[in-house]
Write a protein that holds these residues in place. Structure first.
Motif, PDB file in Angstrom:
ATOM      1  N   VAL A 260       0.913  -1.248   0.083  1.00 26.88           N
ATOM      2  CA  VAL A 260      -0.036  -0.068   0.021  1.00 26.88           C
ATOM      3  C   VAL A 260       0.794   1.331  -0.010  1.00 26.88           C
ATOM      4  O   VAL A 260       0.461   2.133  -0.713  1.00 26.88           O
ATOM      5  CB  VAL A 260      -0.902   0.083   1.412  1.00 26.88           C
ATOM      6  CG1 VAL A 260      -1.449   1.200   1.314  1.00 26.88           C
ATOM      7  CG2 VAL A 260      -1.844  -1.249   1.161  1.00 26.88           C
ATOM      8  N   LEU A 261       1.823   1.136   0.977  1.00 19.97           N
ATOM      9  CA  LEU A 261       2.694   2.288   0.924  1.00 19.97           C
ATOM     10  C   LEU A 261       3.255   2.499  -0.355  1.00 19.97           C
ATOM     11  O   LEU A 261       3.701   3.548  -0.899  1.00 19.97           O
ATOM     12  CB  LEU A 261       3.806   2.348   1.871  1.00 19.97           C
ATOM     13  CG  LEU A 261       3.355   2.109   3.517  1.00 19.97           C
ATOM     14  CD1 LEU A 261       4.521   2.023   4.375  1.00 19.97           C
ATOM     15  CD2 LEU A 261       2.523   3.715   3.581  1.00 19.97           C
ATOM     16  N   GLN A 262       4.060   1.513  -0.833  1.00 22.90           N
ATOM     17  CA  GLN A 262       4.550   1.594  -2.287  1.00 22.90           C
ATOM     18  C   GLN A 262       3.815   2.114  -3.333  1.00 22.90           C
ATOM     19  O   GLN A 262       4.238   2.879  -4.280  1.00 22.90           O
ATOM     20  CB  GLN A 262       5.295   0.503  -2.577  1.00 22.90           C
ATOM     21  CG  GLN A 262       6.338  -0.518  -1.789  1.00 22.90           C
ATOM     22  CD  GLN A 262       6.855  -1.656  -2.028  1.00 22.90           C
ATOM     23  OE1 GLN A 262       5.871  -2.625  -2.555  1.00 22.90           O
ATOM     24  NE2 GLN A 262       7.802  -2.065  -1.626  1.00 22.90           N
ATOM     25  N   ASP A 263       2.558   1.749  -3.419  1.00 20.80           N
ATOM     26  CA  ASP A 263       1.547   2.060  -4.537  1.00 20.80           C
ATOM     27  C   ASP A 263       1.295   3.509  -4.228  1.00 20.80           C
ATOM     28  O   ASP A 263       1.101   4.551  -4.927  1.00 20.80           O
ATOM     29  CB  ASP A 263       0.281   1.515  -4.384  1.00 20.80           C
ATOM     30  CG  ASP A 263       0.393  -0.301  -4.925  1.00 20.80           C
ATOM     31  OD1 ASP A 263       1.568  -0.128  -5.428  1.00 20.80           O
ATOM     32  OD2 ASP A 263      -0.289  -0.926  -4.691  1.00 20.80           O
ATOM     33  N   ALA A 264       1.106   4.206  -2.970  1.00 20.74           N
ATOM     34  CA  ALA A 264       0.789   5.293  -2.639  1.00 20.74           C
ATOM     35  C   ALA A 264       1.972   6.420  -3.042  1.00 20.74           C
ATOM     36  O   ALA A 264       1.811   7.551  -3.507  1.00 20.74           O
ATOM     37  CB  ALA A 264       0.678   5.534  -1.056  1.00 20.74           C
ATOM     38  N   ALA A 265       3.300   5.723  -3.096  1.00 21.33           N
ATOM     39  CA  ALA A 265       4.322   6.722  -3.157  1.00 21.33           C
ATOM     40  C   ALA A 265       4.420   6.994  -4.869  1.00 21.33           C
ATOM     41  O   ALA A 265       4.806   8.125  -5.253  1.00 21.33           O
ATOM     42  CB  ALA A 265       5.637   6.082  -3.171  1.00 21.33           C
ATOM     43  N   ASP A 266       3.721   6.320  -5.587  1.00 16.17           N
ATOM     44  CA  ASP A 266       3.543   6.465  -7.062  1.00 16.17           C
ATOM     45  C   ASP A 266       2.374   7.521  -7.417  1.00 16.17           C
ATOM     46  O   ASP A 266       2.531   8.074  -8.382  1.00 16.17           O
ATOM     47  CB  ASP A 266       3.047   5.336  -7.848  1.00 16.17           C
ATOM     48  CG  ASP A 266       4.399   4.016  -7.617  1.00 16.17           C
ATOM     49  OD1 ASP A 266       5.341   4.828  -7.543  1.00 16.17           O
ATOM     50  OD2 ASP A 266       3.843   2.994  -7.576  1.00 16.17           O
ATOM     51  N   GLU A 267       1.635   7.832  -6.409  1.00 21.13           N
ATOM     52  CA  GLU A 267       0.577   8.982  -6.533  1.00 21.13           C
ATOM     53  C   GLU A 267       1.148  10.298  -6.353  1.00 21.13           C
ATOM     54  O   GLU A 267       0.993  10.808  -5.206  1.00 21.13           O
ATOM     55  CB  GLU A 267      -0.528   8.726  -5.478  1.00 21.13           C
ATOM     56  CG  GLU A 267      -1.379   7.180  -5.758  1.00 21.13           C
ATOM     57  CD  GLU A 267      -2.022   7.287  -6.962  1.00 21.13           C
ATOM     58  OE1 GLU A 267      -2.493   8.412  -7.656  1.00 21.13           O
ATOM     59  OE2 GLU A 267      -2.198   6.014  -7.666  1.00 21.13           O
ATOM     60  N   THR A 268       1.910  10.713  -7.352  1.00 18.39           N
ATOM     61  CA  THR A 268       2.592  12.050  -6.872  1.00 18.39           C
ATOM     62  C   THR A 268       1.688  13.132  -7.264  1.00 18.39           C
ATOM     63  O   THR A 268       2.099  14.413  -6.679  1.00 18.39           O
ATOM     64  CB  THR A 268       3.870  12.206  -8.227  1.00 18.39           C
ATOM     65  OG1 THR A 268       2.913  12.044  -9.319  1.00 18.39           O
ATOM     66  CG2 THR A 268       4.577  11.133  -8.181  1.00 18.39           C
TER      67      THR A 268
END
Length: 393
Positions: free
Chosen positions: A46-54
């Motif tokens: 979830v954190l890794q995916d959130a990091a892609d939401e720039t």
């Protein structure tokens, strides 16, 4: 027509802004809900995916993950996935610049002693600018405790200390100067000492003032090292070096040594300070130079100082150029005269140094003592020297 078009455009922008903000909030909340109900490994995803939401500020999610790591630090201490989660949360906090996480970052640092987590925390703190002064002080105090432990022979985590040096250098707070100075001199591995030295020169402020703070506050060995660094610094003027040396001498005179090593450091600080003051004729330090002279004479009488130290102390009084220095030196000649009169041995080089410096001072207060020296059982060389100074007076 143009006014109508402009009105329609403005209305569109006004109505669109809240919608965009609402979309971002909804997306953030969706990630937070998923993080809350996910398993440990899925939380990481979830954190890794959130990091892609720039296009969305995910700082609150990263703080949520950081709080999770803190709350479960005891139960999940030995779980590699939990550690990976903590490291990722800390890293993302730093990358996002989410300063609201500053206090939790340090809490995690205190709870998790692993090198990997602590290094990541320090790196994140360095990225969260401007720095929080309270956090800087906490890092300073932690480093100071490590320095003290290392001096006592305990094992410390030098990898974390190296990162702490980098962090303090990046922040550049003046309060960290003496801490970094300790790190550079306490005897750590080359990597730590090098990082500490590099960080030292990133601290903003007047170098003379900062080095004086080290001389005032740090342990005796570091006081001496700081003095030597100041004396060798080509960027400092003679006046600045004299001010530092005068302060160092004052500090040394006020010290209460707790061991033979500290007593030796104290003496070396005095000796090396006095040489600078002599070279520059820094008369503002007359009182301290007189006190140093008194100590040297006492130490010499019990074998704790050499003849060269006495001569240096005498030369320092001569370099002061003050009446007070002339009075003290005249009284010392009176003592030497009494010793010779009572048949005691004397050091010719010391007596000649006293007479020579009384000549340099040129104060009439010395006349009677110089005159009397000519009638005593001194060598012809001493008597001749006394006569020459009397003629100058």
């Amino acid at each position: 027509m143009k006014r109508i078009a402009a009105f329609i455009l403005c209305s569109f922008l006004i109505s669109a802004a809240p919608a965009t903000s609402q979309e971002e909030s909804d997306k953030l909340r969706a990630f937070q809900r998923n993080f809350l109900r996910a398993s440990l490994t899925t939380k990481i995803q979830v954190l890794q995916d959130a990091a892609d939401e720039t296009d969305v500020d995910m700082g609150p999610l990263y703080l949520q993950a950081l709080d999770f790591a803190i709350e479960n630090s005891t139960f999940l201490r030995d779980d590699p996935s939990a550690r990976d989660l903590a490291i990722l949360a800390v890293r993302l906090v730093g990358l996002s610049g989410y300063r609201e996480a500053m206090a939790p970052l340090w809490k995690l640092f205190t709870l998790d002693s692993s090198s990997s987590v602590r290094i990541e925390v320090l790196s994140a703190v360095a990225a969260l600018t401007p720095p929080d002064p309270e956090i800087v002080q906490k890092i300073n105090r932690w480093v100071m405790r490590q320095n003290d432990a290392f001096r006592e022979g305990e094992t410390v985590d030098q990898a974390v200390l190296a990162e702490a040096a980098v962090t303090l250098g990046t922040i550049g707070a003046q309060t960290s100067f003496s801490v970094l100075f300790s790190m550079s001199t306490v005897g750590y591995a080359d990597l730590v000492a090098e990082k500490a030295r590099e960080a030292l020169y990133r601290i903003e402020g007047d170098f003379a003032d900062l080095i004086e703070r080290v001389i005032r506050d740090n342990p005796p060995a570091e006081k001496l090292e700081a003095l030597r660094i100041a004396i060798a610094n080509d960027n400092l003027s003679g006046e600045e070096k004299s001010e530092i040396a005068g302060g160092a001498l004052s500090v040394a005179l006020a010290m209460t040594p707790r061991s033979a090593d500290e007593r030796e450091y104290q003496r070396q600080i005095r000796y090396e300070s006095v040489r600078v003051l002599t070279d520059n004729g820094w008369s503002s330090a007359t009182d301290e130079v007189i006190e140093h002279f008194n100590l040297v004479v006492e130490e010499y009488s019990v074998g704790a100082a050499r003849r060269s130290h006495v001569i240096e102390a005498v030369d320092a009084l001569g370099a002061m150029g003050t009446h007070e220095a002339a009075v003290r030196l005249s009284l010392y000649l009176d003592v030497l005269n009494s010793d010779v009169e009572n048949g005691k041995n004397y050091e010719e080089q010391v007596v000649l140094s006293v007479i020579r410096n009384l000549g340099i001072l040129g104060d009439q207060v010395a006349f009677d003592y110089l005159l009397y020296a000519r009638y005593l059982n001194y060598s012809e060389r001493v008597k001749k020297s006394a006569a020459e100074v009397i003629n100058k007076l």
